[in-house]
Design an enzyme around this catalytic site. Structure first.
Site, PDB file in Angstrom:
ATOM      1  N   CYS A   1       2.717  -8.398  14.080  1.00 11.67           N
ATOM      2  CA  CYS A   1       4.018  -7.750  14.334  1.00 11.67           C
ATOM      3  C   CYS A   1       5.145  -8.776  14.311  1.00 11.67           C
ATOM      4  O   CYS A   1       6.307  -8.407  14.271  1.00 11.67           O
ATOM      5  CB  CYS A   1       4.041  -7.074  15.701  1.00 11.67           C
ATOM      6  SG  CYS A   1       2.948  -5.660  15.872  1.00 11.67           S
TER       7      CYS A   1
ATOM      8  N   CYS B   1      -3.479  -6.469  19.998  1.00  9.84           N
ATOM      9  CA  CYS B   1      -2.280  -5.662  19.752  1.00  9.84           C
ATOM     10  C   CYS B   1      -2.726  -4.238  19.421  1.00  9.84           C
ATOM     11  O   CYS B   1      -3.649  -4.045  18.627  1.00  9.84           O
ATOM     12  CB  CYS B   1      -1.505  -6.272  18.579  1.00  9.84           C
ATOM     13  SG  CYS B   1      -0.316  -5.159  17.833  1.00  9.84           S
TER      14      CYS B   1
ATOM     15  N   CYS C   1       2.112 -11.329  18.981  1.00  7.69           N
ATOM     16  CA  CYS C   1       1.264 -10.771  17.910  1.00  7.69           C
ATOM     17  C   CYS C   1       1.849 -11.258  16.581  1.00  7.69           C
ATOM     18  O   CYS C   1       2.995 -10.915  16.243  1.00  7.69           O
ATOM     19  CB  CYS C   1       1.245  -9.247  17.932  1.00  7.69           C
ATOM     20  SG  CYS C   1       0.477  -8.560  16.439  1.00  7.69           S
TER      21      CYS C   1
ATOM     22  N   HIS D   1       4.006   1.546   2.384  1.00  5.94           N
ATOM     23  CA  HIS D   1       5.235   0.862   1.967  1.00  5.94           C
ATOM     24  C   HIS D   1       5.932   1.665   0.858  1.00  5.94           C
ATOM     25  O   HIS D   1       7.152   1.840   0.864  1.00  5.94           O
ATOM     26  CB  HIS D   1       4.931  -0.543   1.428  1.00  5.94           C
ATOM     27  CG  HIS D   1       4.145  -1.395   2.382  1.00  5.94           C
ATOM     28  ND1 HIS D   1       2.888  -1.865   2.101  1.00  5.94           N
ATOM     29  CD2 HIS D   1       4.438  -1.836   3.624  1.00  5.94           C
ATOM     30  CE1 HIS D   1       2.447  -2.575   3.124  1.00  5.94           C
ATOM     31  NE2 HIS D   1       3.365  -2.578   4.068  1.00  5.94           N
TER      32      HIS D   1
ATOM     33  N   LYS E   1      -3.394  -2.616   5.609  1.00  7.56           N
ATOM     34  CA  LYS E   1      -4.302  -3.489   4.865  1.00  7.56           C
ATOM     35  C   LYS E   1      -5.170  -4.268   5.840  1.00  7.56           C
ATOM     36  O   LYS E   1      -6.347  -4.490   5.592  1.00  7.56           O
ATOM     37  CB  LYS E   1      -3.494  -4.476   4.018  1.00  7.56           C
ATOM     38  CG  LYS E   1      -2.869  -3.857   2.804  1.00  7.56           C
ATOM     39  CD  LYS E   1      -3.853  -3.653   1.674  1.00  7.56           C
ATOM     40  CE  LYS E   1      -4.169  -4.982   1.003  1.00  7.56           C
ATOM     41  NZ  LYS E   1      -4.925  -4.818  -0.227  1.00  7.56           N
TER      42      LYS E   1
ATOM     43  N   HIS F   1       0.863  -1.192   0.000  1.00  8.35           N
ATOM     44  CA  HIS F   1       0.000   0.000   0.000  1.00  8.35           C
ATOM     45  C   HIS F   1       0.896   1.238   0.000  1.00  8.35           C
ATOM     46  O   HIS F   1       2.130   1.117  -0.015  1.00  8.35           O
ATOM     47  CB  HIS F   1      -1.000  -0.033   1.156  1.00  8.35           C
ATOM     48  CG  HIS F   1      -0.396  -0.075   2.536  1.00  8.35           C
ATOM     49  ND1 HIS F   1       0.481   0.877   3.003  1.00  8.35           N
ATOM     50  CD2 HIS F   1      -0.537  -0.972   3.546  1.00  8.35           C
ATOM     51  CE1 HIS F   1       0.836   0.590   4.238  1.00  8.35           C
ATOM     52  NE2 HIS F   1       0.238  -0.542   4.590  1.00  8.35           N
TER      53      HIS F   1
ATOM     54  N   HIS G   1      -2.216  -3.686  15.507  1.00  7.92           N
ATOM     55  CA  HIS G   1      -3.035  -4.443  14.554  1.00  7.92           C
ATOM     56  C   HIS G   1      -4.494  -4.601  14.947  1.00  7.92           C
ATOM     57  O   HIS G   1      -5.308  -5.042  14.129  1.00  7.92           O
ATOM     58  CB  HIS G   1      -2.413  -5.833  14.313  1.00  7.92           C
ATOM     59  CG  HIS G   1      -1.155  -5.769  13.501  1.00  7.92           C
ATOM     60  ND1 HIS G   1       0.084  -5.595  14.064  1.00  7.92           N
ATOM     61  CD2 HIS G   1      -0.965  -5.805  12.160  1.00  7.92           C
ATOM     62  CE1 HIS G   1       0.996  -5.546  13.111  1.00  7.92           C
ATOM     63  NE2 HIS G   1       0.389  -5.666  11.941  1.00  7.92           N
TER      64      HIS G   1
ATOM     65  N   LYS H   1      -2.743   4.567  11.723  1.00  5.59           N
ATOM     66  CA  LYS H   1      -1.763   4.067  10.760  1.00  5.59           C
ATOM     67  C   LYS H   1      -2.490   3.311   9.649  1.00  5.59           C
ATOM     68  O   LYS H   1      -3.280   2.418   9.920  1.00  5.59           O
ATOM     69  CB  LYS H   1      -0.809   3.114  11.487  1.00  5.59           C
ATOM     70  CG  LYS H   1       0.250   2.518  10.594  1.00  5.59           C
ATOM     71  CD  LYS H   1       1.178   1.601  11.373  1.00  5.59           C
ATOM     72  CE  LYS H   1       2.220   1.005  10.451  1.00  5.59           C
ATOM     73  NZ  LYS H   1       2.325  -0.435  10.537  1.00  5.59           N
TER      74      LYS H   1
HETATM   75  N1  MSP Z   1       9.259  -7.241   7.600  1.00  5.43           N
HETATM   76  C1  MSP Z   1       9.313  -6.223   8.588  1.00  5.43           C
HETATM   77  C2  MSP Z   1      10.570  -5.404   8.438  1.00  5.43           C
HETATM   78  C3  MSP Z   1      11.844  -6.151   8.508  1.00  5.43           C
HETATM   79  S1  MSP Z   1      13.227  -5.140   8.253  1.00  5.43           S
HETATM   80  C4  MSP Z   1      14.550  -6.076   8.678  1.00  5.43           C
HETATM   81  C5  MSP Z   1       8.087  -5.308   8.441  1.00  5.43           C
HETATM   82  N2  MSP Z   1       7.483  -5.313   7.253  1.00  5.43           N
HETATM   83  S2  MSP Z   1       6.163  -4.506   6.883  1.00  5.43           S
HETATM   84  O1  MSP Z   1       5.902  -4.869   5.520  1.00  5.43           O
HETATM   85  O2  MSP Z   1       5.138  -4.752   7.833  1.00  5.43           O
HETATM   86  O3  MSP Z   1       6.437  -3.000   7.016  1.00  5.43           O
HETATM   87  C6  MSP Z   1       7.643  -2.413   6.720  1.00  5.43           C
HETATM   88  C7  MSP Z   1       7.600  -0.926   6.639  1.00  5.43           C
HETATM   89  O4  MSP Z   1       6.543  -0.434   5.809  1.00  5.43           O
HETATM   90  C8  MSP Z   1       7.393  -0.111   7.902  1.00  5.43           C
HETATM   91  O5  MSP Z   1       8.474  -0.045   8.771  1.00  5.43           O
HETATM   92  C9  MSP Z   1       7.224   1.239   7.269  1.00  5.43           C
HETATM   93  O6  MSP Z   1       8.465   1.703   6.792  1.00  5.43           O
HETATM   94  C10 MSP Z   1       6.317   0.902   6.091  1.00  5.43           C
HETATM   95  N3  MSP Z   1       4.923   1.128   6.440  1.00  5.43           N
HETATM   96  C11 MSP Z   1       3.924   0.213   6.620  1.00  5.43           C
HETATM   97  N4  MSP Z   1       2.759   0.880   6.892  1.00  5.43           N
HETATM   98  C12 MSP Z   1       3.002   2.219   6.893  1.00  5.43           C
HETATM   99  C13 MSP Z   1       2.226   3.378   7.046  1.00  5.43           C
HETATM  100  N5  MSP Z   1       0.932   3.340   7.256  1.00  5.43           N
HETATM  101  N6  MSP Z   1       2.855   4.566   6.927  1.00  5.43           N
HETATM  102  C14 MSP Z   1       4.187   4.686   6.644  1.00  5.43           C
HETATM  103  N7  MSP Z   1       4.939   3.612   6.505  1.00  5.43           N
HETATM  104  C15 MSP Z   1       4.395   2.368   6.664  1.00  5.43           C
HETATM  105  O7  MSP Z   1       7.756  -4.616   9.376  1.00  5.43           O
END
Ligand code: MSP
Length: 519
Positions: free
Chosen positions: A133, A155, A130, A24, A308, A21, A158, A305
């Protein structure tokens, strides 16, 4: 900054349980803009992104979809996560998947070393886990569930129930590194940025560090613990190591020495792993700690935040299909102070697109190119005697170049864009004040007309270079229309005001065409 010095920047690796989304994509473009800027300043730059494919979350999603976790990961990587990079125009140097042999083998090497050196022991743990997380939670991080989860603890991130787990695992002695971590934060105040993130990290470590459970034995989707194949490595311990396995740890010492340490860009949700556990792991292995960890804010929807799992995710293509990838990059990085949370709205995006990109920058570019075409048959004029207003533009070109680079070095991406935008505004003001279209009506003012157009043309060239990390597509088109040599990305950004430009302009299509936003 020094010519040729090494700059290695990473994004988090993303879970492949679902498609990306805009949260990311935000992390991806932030790291990409910083990487492009450093690359264009002549640094030996390496940018890494990738996917986090092990653990219970992926296993459960794959099982629910009737496929193996590897099949699921392969499909999501090919159909969603690699295409995301093109959608938002990311120029990464490498993409690592945690299921690749170059990663798995060296995770095992790292773990074995820590085990041999006495940093790992067997223990038992009971706690709330969780799966969203992939983390054990303290009770203080849980809240009472509502709706279908009424009566359960969920959590706070989430809003889904946690699971009470009791396991016999291997533990990493994180607690042994508390003093060294505190000394690190003290000696290098910008190790964790921004300031708010640093304070949070200091608070956690000062209040005491618990050892970390680093293996799981109730499922097998992960890297096998080398001395005990009944366990797989805890997904976070595995994932963090991507930052070193991708640049040669355990297999290519020269490459590793060339790249490491990295600047990590992460969302603030995963700060503890990056700013506490990861440096402790590196210390235990006798490796250098990261160059820094920057925790950026969240994109919020309805004050929460975006995610999905809460059904608030917006796909990046919903934005890029309408506004283009340049506008996506510009909007999120200029409208939100890097490090703070930001709320997304279609109205704000559409308004800024029109005011700043279409009317501010795009229109400036079209007008200057059109006037050189019309009044000078496309030949770039030379400047005659310079007035104060002309000299002021040159001064702003230099200032924008210096200030934006200084801001990028502090990772203040929004300030870097704002510094470059001073030049957009100054040039628009200059044209309004000098009125080249009026000068063109009077043959006696020919020299002044040519000087004004020469100054504006030069300013536009500087802008093209300065904005190329943020707006790669528009600035490439502009560079061609300016008739300038080479590519815009081949120009030194820390000397943007000195770029060699061209002799003849060519037609420029609208850089930011009018868009129709569906109601
Ligand atoms: N897989 C772990 C990270 C491992 S790094 C060694 C993880 N993945 S994740 O896909 O859930 O999310 C990674 C990153 O996506 C978050 O740290 C952040 O940078 C970004 N984001 C996810 N949702 C977000 C928002 N709503 N807003 C901004 N960034 C967000 O955690």
């Amino acid at each position: 900054m020094a010519d040729g010095s090494s700059f290695y920047i990473t994004t988090p690796i993303f879970y492949v349980n679902d498609v990306p989304h805009i949260g990311h994509a935000y992390t991806e473009v932030a790291a990409d803009v910083i990487a492009r800027w450093h690359r264009q300043a002549g640094e030996d730059t390496w940018s890494l992104t990738g996917t986090d494919e092990h653990g219970q979350k992926i296993l459960r999603t794959a099982t629910a979809n009737g496929v193996t976790p590897q099949e699921w990961a392969d499909k999501l990587v090919a159909d969603a996560w690699v295409p995301l990079l093109e959608t938002v125009d990311v120029a990464n140097d490498d993409f690592i998947r945690t299921t690749e042999p170059r990663h798995e083998q060296n995770v095992q090497k790292f773990l074995q070393k820590l085990y041999d050196d006495g940093h790992i022991y067997t223990g038992e743990y009971e706690g709330y886990y969780c799966v969203g997380c992939e983390e054990y939670k303290q009770e203080s991080e849980l809240v009472a569930g509502t709706g279908e989860y009424e009566g359960q603890l969920v959590c706070a991130i989430h809003s889904k129930p946690v699971e009470l787990l009791h396991e016999k695992n291997y533990f990493f002695r994180t607690s042994a590194f508390a003093e060294r971590l505190l000394a690190l934060y003290e000696e290098r105040p910008d190790f964790v940025q921004p300031e708010s993130a640093r304070n949070e990290v200091l608070g956690w470590v000062r209040s005491g560090l618990a050892d970390l459970s680093i293996s799981r034995s109730t499922f097998d989707w992960g890297v096998k613990v080398p001395w005990d194949e009944t366990h797989v490595v805890y997904v976070w311990f595995d994932a963090l190591l991507n930052y070193i396995t991708a640049v040669g740890y355990g297999q290519d010492d020269e490459e590793f020495a060339r790249r490491w340490p990295a600047q990590h860009i992460v969302g603030k949700d995963i700060l503890r792993f990056h700013a506490v556990i990861w440096p402790a792991m590196l210390m235990a292995a006798g490796l250098e700690v990261p160059r820094g960890v920057f925790g950026h804010g969240w994109l919020l929807v309805g004050g929460e935040k975006m995610s999905k799992s809460k059904l608030t995710g917006i796909a990046p293509e919903q934005i890029t299909d309408v506004f283009g990838s340049d506008a996506f990059r510009y909007y999120f990085l200029s409208a939100i102070s890097f490090g703070q949370d930001g709320s997304f709205s279609w109205e704000d995006l559409a308004a800024r697109y029109q005011a700043e990109l279409a009317n501010g920058f795009g229109n400036l570019a079209s007008r200057v190119i059109a006037m050189v075409t019309r009044y000078c048959e496309g030949v770039v004029p030379s400047a005659g005697a310079l007035t104060e207003a002309d000299l002021e533009i040159s001064a702003i070109e230099r200032r924008a170049t210096e200030d934006s680079w200084a801001a990028i070095e502090r990772l203040a991406v929004h300030e870097a864009i704002a510094a470059a935008w001073e030049l957009v505004d100054a040039l628009n003001g200059y044209l309004t004040a000098e009125e080249p279209w009026s000068l063109a009506k009077d043959p006696a003012k020919r020299e002044r007309l040519e000087t004004v157009l020469a100054v504006a043309y030069h300013g536009l060239g500087t802008l093209a270079v300065l904005l190329s990390p943020v707006l790669p597509k528009a600035t490439a088109k502009l560079w061609t229309a300016l008739g300038a040599p080479g590519t815009v990305q081949g120009q030194r950004i820390d000397r943007a005001h000195e770029a060699t430009l061209g002799e003849r302009v060519s037609a420029l299509e609208a850089l930011f065409p009018r868009v129709e936003v569906a109601e």
